[in-house]
Design an enzyme around this catalytic site. Structure first.
Site, PDB file in Angstrom:
ATOM      1  CD  GLU A  43      12.296  26.244 -11.964  1.00  0.00           C
ATOM      2  OE1 GLU A  43      11.215  26.700 -11.526  1.00  0.00           O
ATOM      3  OE2 GLU A  43      13.358  26.324 -11.332  1.00  0.00           O
ATOM      4  CE1 TYR A 126      10.249  31.205 -11.332  1.00  0.00           C
ATOM      5  CE2 TYR A 126       9.284  29.188 -12.220  1.00  0.00           C
ATOM      6  CZ  TYR A 126      10.183  29.816 -11.377  1.00  0.00           C
ATOM      7  OH  TYR A 126      11.036  29.078 -10.608  1.00  0.00           O
ATOM      8  CG  ASP A 144       8.583  32.571  -7.610  1.00  0.00           C
ATOM      9  OD1 ASP A 144       9.100  33.657  -7.290  1.00  0.00           O
ATOM     10  OD2 ASP A 144       8.736  31.531  -6.934  1.00  0.00           O
TER      11      ASP A 144
END
Length: 363
Positions: A43, A126, A144
């Site tokens: 991520e 996020y 996102d």
DNA sequence: GAAACGTGGTT
DNA sequence: TAACCAAGTTT
């Protein structure tokens, strides 16, 4: 009520979206398992970065630092080297800081609550939602750019997605839409749809698994969304850089400050140029003398190169020079051979300089 | 809230 | 070519 999901068939949407995802998801290395550490690394790498770019970095990074503990204990220089070329280098320095925190404060277990995980460096709204949902199955939004684009079309949301504030609006929508049975697949499906079907320029609406749920498609307005204001141009900065060599075949490199642009990465000596013209060589000499106590004989102009960042552009005039005199040692200065240079993390702009330096050295 | 913070691919 | 875009966060 007056919410964006009024009169929206949530259950059918979830089913169509998640079914499509399960059939069509890409086979990506970070999807091999749900190890929170790997999900986390992926991520962070994926922030503002394409999947195709990340894949080789992810594989290399995980082979170098296979566990959270391994990363926590690693030398920062090695970590930055593994990130070299990926950009936004504070991501990986924050990641290592956060991983150390998890090792020390949480016994190496990545926290599974929004409150705790959000305190970690580099873990914003996020990333918190992504890790929680993907690694732990917690039904938190992971909003996102993909999600905002997709939902702006499906729900016909005309808010400017460039504004920081509008993210919370999309989070609210996701909280209403998200599958409680499979939040991981739901969040990833939204992003996967944005990456493969509901793309920025020309969305493939005819093959979209949820076009029956899409308000923008219904009105033929999918290309008008999302609304996003344009950015201003980047600032140009003139720089004079120097390939400074010594008789023993070594070159001078400098470690950048621990904050700001390209923090803690290495570079060739360089100075901002006030007025473009004939003063560059003098600027370099004055800088070397005043900052590092080095005097040099500056020779040929090698070439001009430019490098574009997200917010500025460097116009670099590159020179070559020989060290005449130097005093003392400094932690942020090193004389190295080309071979030794390979162990140091350089930004792409200075990788270009290394390349030119090698060509010049042959002559 | 706006600007800083990288890089490479696409249009 | 210049602009835009890509699984954002920090200051």
């Amino acid at each position: 009520m007056n919410s964006y999901t009024d009169d929206f068939s949530i259950l059918n949407f979830q089913r169509d979206l998640v079914d499509w995802y399960k059939m069509n998801q890409r086979d990506l290395p970070w999807r091999a398992d749900q190890d929170p550490y790997k999900v986390w690394v992926s991520e962070i790498m994926l922030q503002q970065t394409r999947v195709d770019t990340v894949i080789p970095y992810f594989n290399r990074f995980l082979s170098l630092f296979p566990t959270l503990e391994a990363l926590a204990e690693a030398d920062e220089e090695k970590v930055l080297k593994a990130w070299e070329g990926l950009g936004y280098y504070s991501r990986v320095r924050n990641l290592q800081t956060a991983v150390k925190e998890v090792a020390e404060q949480y016994g190496g277990r990545v926290p599974d609550t929004p409150e705790e995980i959000s305190k970690l460096k580099g873990v914003g709204p996020y990333t918190a939602g992504a890790i929680l949902s993907i690694a732990y199955g917690v039904p938190e939004p992971a909003v996102d750019g993909n999600v905002m684009r997709v939902l702006s079309r499906i729900l016909l949301i005309e808010e400017d997605i460039g504004k920081a504030k509008s993210r919370t609006l999309f989070e609210k929508a996701v909280r209403e839409l998200i599958s409680k049975e499979d939040p991981s697949s739901f969040n990833q499906a939204l992003m996967e749809l944005g990456a493969l079907i509901c793309t920025p320029k020309s969305p493939a609406c005819l093959t979209c698994p949820v076009h029956e749920h899409c308000r923008a498609f219904e009105q033929g307005r999918q290309r008008e969304l999302p609304v996003k204001e344009k950015k201003t141009k980047v600032r140009h900065v003139d720089i004079a850089a120097l390939i400074l060599w010594r008789e023993d075949g070594k070159y001078l490199i400098h470690k950048r400050p621990k904050e700001g642009l390209l923090a803690n990465l290495w570079e060739f000596p360089n100075v901002p140029v006030k007025k473009r013209g004939q003063s560059e060589i003098e600027d370099l000499k004055v800088f070397l003398e005043a900052e590092w106590g080095i005097s040099a004989e500056i020779g040929d102009h090698i070439s001009n190169l430019d490098h574009v960042f997200s917010h500025l552009k460097w116009d670099i005039q590159l020179f070559e020079g020989r060290c005449i005199y130097e005093i003392g040692d400094k932690d942020d200065l090193k004389w190295v051979t080309f071979e030794e240079m390979e162990a140091y993390p350089f930004p792409v702009s200075h990788q270009k300089i290394i390349k030119l330096a090698k060509e010049v050295a042959v002559l």
